[in-house]
Design an enzyme around this catalytic site. Structure first.
Site, PDB file in Angstrom:
ATOM      1  N   CYS A   2      40.367  63.138  74.329  1.00 42.53           N
ATOM      2  CA  CYS A   2      41.370  63.168  73.272  1.00 42.53           C
ATOM      3  C   CYS A   2      41.351  61.829  72.548  1.00 42.53           C
ATOM      4  CB  CYS A   2      42.746  63.367  73.894  1.00 42.53           C
ATOM      5  SG  CYS A   2      42.845  64.801  74.952  1.00 42.53           S
ATOM      6  N   ARG A  27      36.962  63.267  68.439  1.00 43.46           N
ATOM      7  CA  ARG A  27      37.192  63.106  69.874  1.00 43.46           C
ATOM      8  C   ARG A  27      37.885  64.324  70.482  1.00 43.46           C
ATOM      9  NH1 ARG A  27      37.045  57.792  71.700  1.00 43.46           N
ATOM     10  NH2 ARG A  27      38.377  58.405  73.409  1.00 43.46           N
ATOM     11  N   TRP A  74      41.707  67.458  73.207  1.00 42.53           N
ATOM     12  CA  TRP A  74      40.596  68.275  73.679  1.00 42.53           C
ATOM     13  C   TRP A  74      41.064  68.790  75.030  1.00 42.53           C
ATOM     14  CZ3 TRP A  74      36.678  67.908  77.681  1.00 42.53           C
ATOM     15  CH2 TRP A  74      35.628  68.802  77.514  1.00 42.53           C
ATOM     16  N   ASN A 100      45.035  60.296  77.200  1.00 38.56           N
ATOM     17  CA  ASN A 100      43.626  60.718  77.212  1.00 38.56           C
ATOM     18  C   ASN A 100      43.116  60.537  78.638  1.00 38.56           C
ATOM     19  OD1 ASN A 100      40.899  61.247  76.690  1.00 38.56           O
ATOM     20  ND2 ASN A 100      40.502  59.092  76.271  1.00 38.56           N
ATOM     21  N   GLY A 101      42.463  61.550  79.188  1.00 37.55           N
ATOM     22  CA  GLY A 101      41.950  61.445  80.555  1.00 37.55           C
ATOM     23  C   GLY A 101      42.525  62.553  81.426  1.00 37.55           C
ATOM     24  N   GLU A 463      16.095  69.712  72.839  1.00 35.81           N
ATOM     25  CA  GLU A 463      17.078  69.140  71.908  1.00 35.81           C
ATOM     26  C   GLU A 463      17.352  70.111  70.755  1.00 35.81           C
ATOM     27  OE1 GLU A 463      19.676  66.694  69.709  1.00 35.81           O
ATOM     28  OE2 GLU A 463      19.211  66.985  71.846  1.00 35.81           O
ATOM     29  N   LYS A 467      20.963  71.731  69.570  1.00 35.89           N
ATOM     30  CA  LYS A 467      21.529  71.682  68.215  1.00 35.89           C
ATOM     31  C   LYS A 467      21.950  73.082  67.758  1.00 35.89           C
ATOM     32  CE  LYS A 467      22.344  68.143  67.970  1.00 35.89           C
ATOM     33  NZ  LYS A 467      22.049  67.566  69.166  1.00 35.89           N
ATOM     34  N   GLU A 470      25.109  74.047  69.695  1.00 44.41           N
ATOM     35  CA  GLU A 470      26.295  73.283  69.288  1.00 44.41           C
ATOM     36  C   GLU A 470      26.802  73.719  67.906  1.00 44.41           C
ATOM     37  OE1 GLU A 470      25.907  68.750  71.013  1.00 44.41           O
ATOM     38  OE2 GLU A 470      24.345  69.414  69.631  1.00 44.41           O
ATOM     39  N   HIS A 486       5.345  83.149  82.882  1.00 48.88           N
ATOM     40  CA  HIS A 486       5.895  83.207  84.257  1.00 48.88           C
ATOM     41  C   HIS A 486       7.334  83.719  84.247  1.00 48.88           C
ATOM     42  CE1 HIS A 486       2.322  81.106  85.489  1.00 48.88           C
ATOM     43  NE2 HIS A 486       2.580  80.115  84.677  1.00 48.88           N
ATOM     44  N   LYS A 581      32.968  64.642  70.660  1.00 47.09           N
ATOM     45  CA  LYS A 581      31.848  63.735  70.398  1.00 47.09           C
ATOM     46  C   LYS A 581      31.321  63.093  71.672  1.00 47.09           C
ATOM     47  CE  LYS A 581      28.802  61.658  68.004  1.00 47.09           C
ATOM     48  NZ  LYS A 581      27.687  62.449  67.579  1.00 47.09           N
TER      49      LYS A 581
HETATM   50  C1  BG6 Z   1      28.654  65.468  74.019  1.00 44.99           C
HETATM   51  C2  BG6 Z   1      28.310  65.512  72.534  1.00 44.99           C
HETATM   52  O1  BG6 Z   1      30.014  65.504  74.211  1.00 44.99           O
HETATM   53  O2  BG6 Z   1      28.151  64.282  74.622  1.00 44.99           O
HETATM   54  C3  BG6 Z   1      26.793  65.463  72.418  1.00 44.99           C
HETATM   55  O3  BG6 Z   1      28.829  66.706  71.963  1.00 44.99           O
HETATM   56  C4  BG6 Z   1      26.268  64.205  73.085  1.00 44.99           C
HETATM   57  O4  BG6 Z   1      26.416  65.475  71.058  1.00 44.99           O
HETATM   58  C5  BG6 Z   1      26.750  64.078  74.529  1.00 44.99           C
HETATM   59  O5  BG6 Z   1      24.882  64.230  73.067  1.00 44.99           O
HETATM   60  C6  BG6 Z   1      26.462  62.706  75.098  1.00 44.99           C
HETATM   61  O6  BG6 Z   1      27.175  61.737  74.379  1.00 44.99           O
HETATM   62  P1  BG6 Z   1      26.772  60.192  74.430  1.00 44.99           P
HETATM   63  O7  BG6 Z   1      27.781  59.543  73.538  1.00 44.99           O
HETATM   64  O8  BG6 Z   1      26.897  59.751  75.853  1.00 44.99           O
HETATM   65  O9  BG6 Z   1      25.369  60.060  73.918  1.00 44.99           O
END
Ligand code: BG6
Length: 586
Positions: A2, A27, A74, A100-101, A463, A467, A470, A486, A581
């Protein structure tokens, strides 16, 4: 995770707090709320949804008073509802908190407080902080003592800000980020400098297990044992203030488009650290590299670069799995920790496990003001500026550039790196994205998509699939091309869509063979390559470049494809559902 924020000054607090929450919305964006103190009363307004939406309906920024707190959520405990949104007032309403936490012992504390007559409205763990502060304040009528007693009873990683009935702000941190801004006309407390950098770049970083009291007499900091603490005021770079979308519709597209520039500045600000890091690595007993999400995919690329070019063995470790393999670390081990935010709880835990075993930490980080930097022997800056879009894009390619530079140092320049050429090639891909938009339209109603790559291109497939997950919520899977026969080949039929990463290098023929096997089952094949082929139903062209550098190019069209497919599917590319994030809870 959060975002939490507090302000005490001479200006109206609510508009300042709402602006700060908007900047930190990446966040967490399940709900938002503000509480202000005015005329001896704490007023709370909150609601489910994003900052601007909720502000339109409940007028958060019209709350009166020059003292206030705010939060974007969050959700971890309790559904996404108005009642579970923060701020949470205590049962008497004389204290309100944002948190937060995670409070691990909230159930036990809640039960004890209910037996003492304190009532609870929400299903959150956070509300227990408000009633515990109230209970301790009722006992002592002393704000400092009530905070000390409260933090001595809380278990877990947390940071909170509280506003008390007399207008005092109190805040505490235990393994979660909390930063103080010292402004001309007031004080700020926030999870992130972005929360207040518009107003001041003078900041104080309280250490772990410290709390803060701000009132009209000023700012005081103490450790959890009540000892007064003094910290330096540090200037943060104003680049953090530059988090605007400009002419772009979304931060994600802006950040994808910044890569021709960001890859040129990656690692530039910490050359000395790069030298020190390569020395440490040369003398390491064993070497590990860790990260979460996109940063873990960068760690997988590192494995190829270190073993192929520097002839050094390095073991990638998913950060959230470190607690189950803590016996690998020892004295003289080196752990390289990659993290854009430097605040991901899983990465910080892996780092603390390794440090406890006597290992040295080298970190590769974008947010150089973060906790990870404080816990590292050496930190190399990724230097790509603030990344607001939740899905990491420019930070990934900049992490790769730092890894290339590190390996090039370890192999005495064997890589002949030419990032200007890479930058020009990326510009070409960005300026010629019509084919990518066409393919994105095709993906609108596709339920599954597979992304294939071999060798160093498999981590890019991983990766790329991340993407797509996400940004579009399509079930996407990254596959090592050779593994197809396989098992995964059973999934292929005329409804299947497969993205093939196939640049003209040593993996080309084997990957083309895999593409033919898929094509033979009727699947549609999208080829990302610098060579056209009849096997591809859709060919996305990338410029040719040196074998080792293709990963920096081939990820760009996949980032764009995921972005444009998100637009087609009307998802929010910057704030994907259920994500944040960086996740500061384990
Ligand atoms: C996730 C993000 O919460 O954390 C991803 O949505 C990110 O995009 C991942 O790759 C790791 O975050 P960081 O800040 O440790 O690179």
């Amino acid at each position: 995770m959060c975002s939490i924020i507090g302000y005490l000054g001479i200006s109206s607090a609510a508009p300042i707090i709402v602006k700060g929450l908007k900047r930190m919305e990446y966040r967490g964006y399940d709900s938002v709320g503000v509480a202000t103190f005015s005329k001896d009363h704490i007023n709370v307004r909150k609601g489910v949804g994003k900052v601007l939406e909720v502000n339109k309906t409940v007028k958060l920024d019209e709350l009166s008073g020059t003292i206030g707190i705010g939060h974007t959520r969050w959700a971890t405990h309790g559904m996404v509802t108005d009642i579970n949104a923060h701020p949470h007032p205590s049962s008497s309403g004389e204290v309100a908190i944002v948190h937060n936490g995670i409070i691990e012992n909230h159930e036990g504390l809640k039960k004890e407080l209910q037996e003492k007559g304190y009532t609870f409205k929400s299903q959150t763990d956070s509300e227990v902080i408000a009633n515990l502060l109230q209970y301790n304040y009722d006992k002592t009528k002393d704000i400092k003592k009530s905070i000390i007693d409260t933090v001595s009873q809380l278990k877990g990683n947390y940071a909170f800000v509280a506003v008390f009935q007399d207008g005092t702000l109190g805040a505490a941190r235990n393994h979660e980020p909390l930063i103080i801004g010292v402004g001309k006309d007031g004080y700020f407390i926030s999870s992130d400098v972005l929360g207040f950098v518009e107003y001041t770049d003078d900041v104080i970083y309280p250490d772990n297990r410290e709390f803060v009291i701000i009132d009209t007499s000023g700012l005081k900091i103490f450790d959890f044992e009540a000892n007064p603490v003094r910290h330096q005021i540090i200037k943060v770079s104003k680049e953090f203030a530059d988090s605007y979308k400009g002419e772009f519709a979304h931060f994600t597209l802006k950040e994808i488009s910044e890569q021709p520039t960001t890859i040129l500045s990656a690692g530039n600000s910490t050359q000395l650290e790069m030298d020190l890091a390569s020395d440490l690595i040369r003398h390491a007993k064993n070497l590990y590299i860790t990260g979460s999400g996109t940063s873990y995919n960068a760690a997988l690329i590192a494995k190829f670069l270190f073993s192929k070019y520097a002839k050094i063995k390095i073991d990638p470790l998913i950060s959230s799995e470190a607690r189950f393999s803590h016996d690998v670390f020892e004295e003289n081990s080196i752990l390289i920790a990659i993290s854009q935010s430097g605040e991901s709880a899983d990465v910080l835990e892996a780092v603390s496990i390794a440090s406890k075993a006597g290992s040295k930490i080298i970190s590769i980080v974008n947010m150089m003001t973060s906790s990870l930097v404080h816990q590292s022997a050496i930190s190399i800056g990724v230097n790509c500026g603030p990344e607001i879009g939740v899905a990491a894009t420019k930070s990934f390619t900049s992490q790769l550039v730092v890894l290339y530079k590190l390996v090039d140092k370890l192999c005495n320049g064997c890589l002949e790196l030419d990032f200007t050429k890479v930058s020009e090639a990326i510009k070409k891909i960005l300026s010629n994205d019509s084919k990518i938009r066409d393919v994105a339209r095709l993906l609108k109603d596709v339920p599954d998509i597979y992304v294939l790559g071999r060798g160093i291109h498999y981590p890019i497939a991983s990766e790329g699939s991340l993407k797509l997950k996400e940004l579009t919520y399509i079930h996407a899977e990254g596959l090592p091309g050779g593994e197809l026969k396989h098992g995964p080949l059973a999934l292929m039929d005329s409804d299947s869509f497969v993205l093939i990463i196939n640049p003209n290098d040593s993996t080309y023929n084997d990957t083309l063979m895999s593409a033919k096997q898929i094509k033979a089952r009727g699947a549609r094949v999208i080829g990302i390559s610098d060579i056209p082929s009849d096997v591809y139903d859709y060919w996305i062209d990338i410029p040719s470049i040196g074998e080792s550098l293709y990963p920096l190019l081939e990820i760009i069209p996949i980032q764009l494809l995921a972005y444009y497919a998100a637009i087609e599917k009307d998802t929010d590319p910057d704030y994907p559902r259920n994500l944040a994030k960086s996740v500061t809870v384990k």
